[in-house]
Design a protein around this motif. Structure first.
Motif, short mmCIF file in Angstrom:
data_model
loop_
_atom_site.label_atom_id
_atom_site.label_comp_id
_atom_site.label_asym_id
_atom_site.label_seq_id
_atom_site.Cartn_x
_atom_site.Cartn_y
_atom_site.Cartn_z
N ALA A 3 0.81 -1.15 0.06
CA ALA A 3 0.04 -0.10 0.01
C ALA A 3 0.83 1.27 0.14
N VAL A 4 0.67 2.20 -0.93
CA VAL A 4 1.53 3.27 -1.00
C VAL A 4 0.45 4.48 -0.83
N CYS A 5 1.04 5.48 -0.17
CA CYS A 5 0.54 6.70 0.10
C CYS A 5 1.37 7.94 -0.22
N ALA A 6 0.51 9.22 -0.56
CA ALA A 6 1.10 10.38 -0.99
C ALA A 6 0.04 11.44 -1.18
N ARG A 7 0.53 12.63 -1.32
CA ARG A 7 -0.47 13.61 -1.53
C ARG A 7 -1.26 13.46 -2.98
N ARG A 8 -0.55 13.03 -3.70
CA ARG A 8 -0.88 13.34 -5.19
C ARG A 8 -0.86 11.73 -5.72
N ALA A 25 -2.05 14.21 11.52
CA ALA A 25 -1.74 12.73 12.37
C ALA A 25 -3.11 12.09 12.59
N GLY A 26 -4.52 12.78 12.52
CA GLY A 26 -5.62 11.90 12.73
C GLY A 26 -5.72 11.26 11.41
N ALA A 27 -5.47 11.85 10.39
CA ALA A 27 -5.79 11.24 8.82
C ALA A 27 -4.55 10.04 8.85
N VAL A 28 -3.57 10.00 9.18
CA VAL A 28 -2.48 9.12 9.25
C VAL A 28 -2.72 7.91 10.27
N ARG A 29 -3.41 8.02 11.29
CA ARG A 29 -3.99 7.01 12.22
C ARG A 29 -5.21 6.27 11.45
N GLU A 30 -6.16 6.92 10.87
CA GLU A 30 -7.18 6.34 9.96
C GLU A 30 -6.67 5.62 8.76
N PHE A 31 -5.54 5.94 8.21
CA PHE A 31 -4.96 5.39 7.11
C PHE A 31 -4.50 3.99 7.54
N PHE A 32 -3.86 3.83 8.71
CA PHE A 32 -2.96 2.68 9.10
C PHE A 32 -4.31 1.66 9.67
N ASP A 33 -5.11 2.30 10.33
CA ASP A 33 -6.22 1.26 10.76
C ASP A 33 -6.96 0.61 9.51
N ALA A 34 -7.23 1.54 8.52
CA ALA A 34 -7.86 1.01 7.07
C ALA A 34 -7.03 0.04 6.53
N VAL A 35 -5.64 0.26 6.46
CA VAL A 35 -4.67 -0.88 5.77
C VAL A 35 -4.77 -2.01 6.70
N ALA A 36 -4.87 -2.03 7.87
CA ALA A 36 -5.10 -3.11 8.74
C ALA A 36 -6.25 -3.88 8.47
N ASP A 37 -7.32 -3.00 8.21
CA ASP A 37 -8.52 -3.66 8.29
C ASP A 37 -8.86 -4.34 6.80
N ARG A 38 -8.05 -3.80 5.81
CA ARG A 38 -8.10 -4.36 4.72
C ARG A 38 -7.44 -5.81 4.27
N PRO A 93 -4.58 8.84 -0.99
CA PRO A 93 -4.18 10.14 -0.76
C PRO A 93 -3.94 10.36 0.71
N LEU A 94 -2.91 10.99 1.12
CA LEU A 94 -2.50 11.31 2.65
C LEU A 94 -1.54 12.27 2.68
N ASP A 95 -1.76 13.24 3.60
CA ASP A 95 -1.08 13.97 4.21
C ASP A 95 -0.35 13.95 5.23
N LEU A 96 0.80 13.47 5.11
CA LEU A 96 1.59 12.84 6.41
C LEU A 96 1.49 13.79 7.61
N ARG A 97 1.40 15.10 7.53
CA ARG A 97 1.37 15.87 8.47
C ARG A 97 -0.04 16.13 9.24
#
Length: 254
Positions: free
Chosen positions: A33-38, A61-74, A55-59
């Motif tokens: 799984a890759v993430c980036a702003r674009r 923090a809330g969105a970053v936590r949601e992203f990793f939870d989604a990866v683990a869920d998937r 799509p993810l802005d690593l700055r």
């Protein structure tokens, strides 16, 4: 070094070094799984398999936590995080204010820490690992990219501390990169002649390719590196020839 069944996240994995890393993990059998702003211009793929993109802005923090939870869920698990996202424009310290330089530090040091903290609970369940993408800019003076060099120096130290704090559940290592030939190499080294001239200064005679970095990352994530943690692996083709050797007027090779 087959990673069948493993799940890997590569930040900034849509182009350049990050895409090369993602392709190496795909070739090794991992789900990536890759993430980036674009989004990438085209899917990141290898051996007929594609990395998923978010799509993810690593700055954020809330969105970053949601992203990793989604990866683990998937995927049901997470085995490795490669903190690759980063970079900087060329800017002398006196040509920018402190706030602008601080944004470089935020992207190259704070963001990897944010991602690592978000990934840690999932990595702990699989006895996984974190791979930081460092730079030789963090080991020597870095004129024109001073904030970047300072951030990369901090990243390497952060990784060593994390390796102690998070052991034995999570291994943490750093790849210390030299110059890499990517689609943006011309911005740093000029035209093809300039790229070749710069590559000739490297003991191995060329710039690294993204796949060289990817293969090293796969090794650190694999069971072959199961006793490697808190380490810094130099991926710089032998480093830089000391300038004084060419400036000296004695001991010249014929």
């Amino acid at each position: 070094m087959e990673l069948d069944g493993r799940v890997v996240v590569v930040t900034g994995g849509t182009r350049g070094v990050g895409a090369g890393i993602a392709r190496s993990f795909l070739a090794a059998g991992a789900e990536v799984a890759v993430c980036a702003r674009r989004p990438p211009d085209e899917p990141v793929a290898a051996d007929g398999r594609e990395a998923s993109f978010t799509p993810l802005d690593l700055r954020d923090a809330g969105a970053v936590r949601e992203f990793f939870d989604a990866v683990a869920d998937r995927y049901g698990r997470l085995d490795c995080l490669v903190n690759n996202a980063g970079g900087t424009p060329y800017r002398l310290l006196g040509e920018g204010d402190a706030e602008r330089h601080a944004r470089v530090v935020e992207l190259n040091l704070v963001a990897p820490m944010t991602a690592s903290l978000a990934a840690r609970p999932w990595l702990g369940r699989t006895r996984g690992s974190v791979v930081m993408i460092g730079s030789v800019s963090g080991t020597r003076p870095s004129p024109g990219t001073a904030a970047y060099g300072a951030a990369k120096a901090g990243l390497e130290n952060l990784a060593r501390s994390m390796a102690v704090e998070w052991a034995p559940e999570v291994r943490v290592n750093t790849l210390v990169l030299g110059m890499v030939r990517t689609e943006l190499a011309h911005l740093h080294y000029g035209d093809e002649a300039g790229i070749e001239a710069v590559g000739a200064t490297v003991p191995l005679g060329r710039l690294a390719e993204p796949a060289d970095v990817g293969d090293a990352a796969v090794f650190l994530a694999s069971d072959r590196a199961r006793y490697v943690s808190g380490a810094s692996l130099l991926v710089h083709g032998g480093g830089e020839r000391p300038a004084f050797l060419d400036a000296a007027t004695v001991n010249k090779e014929n």
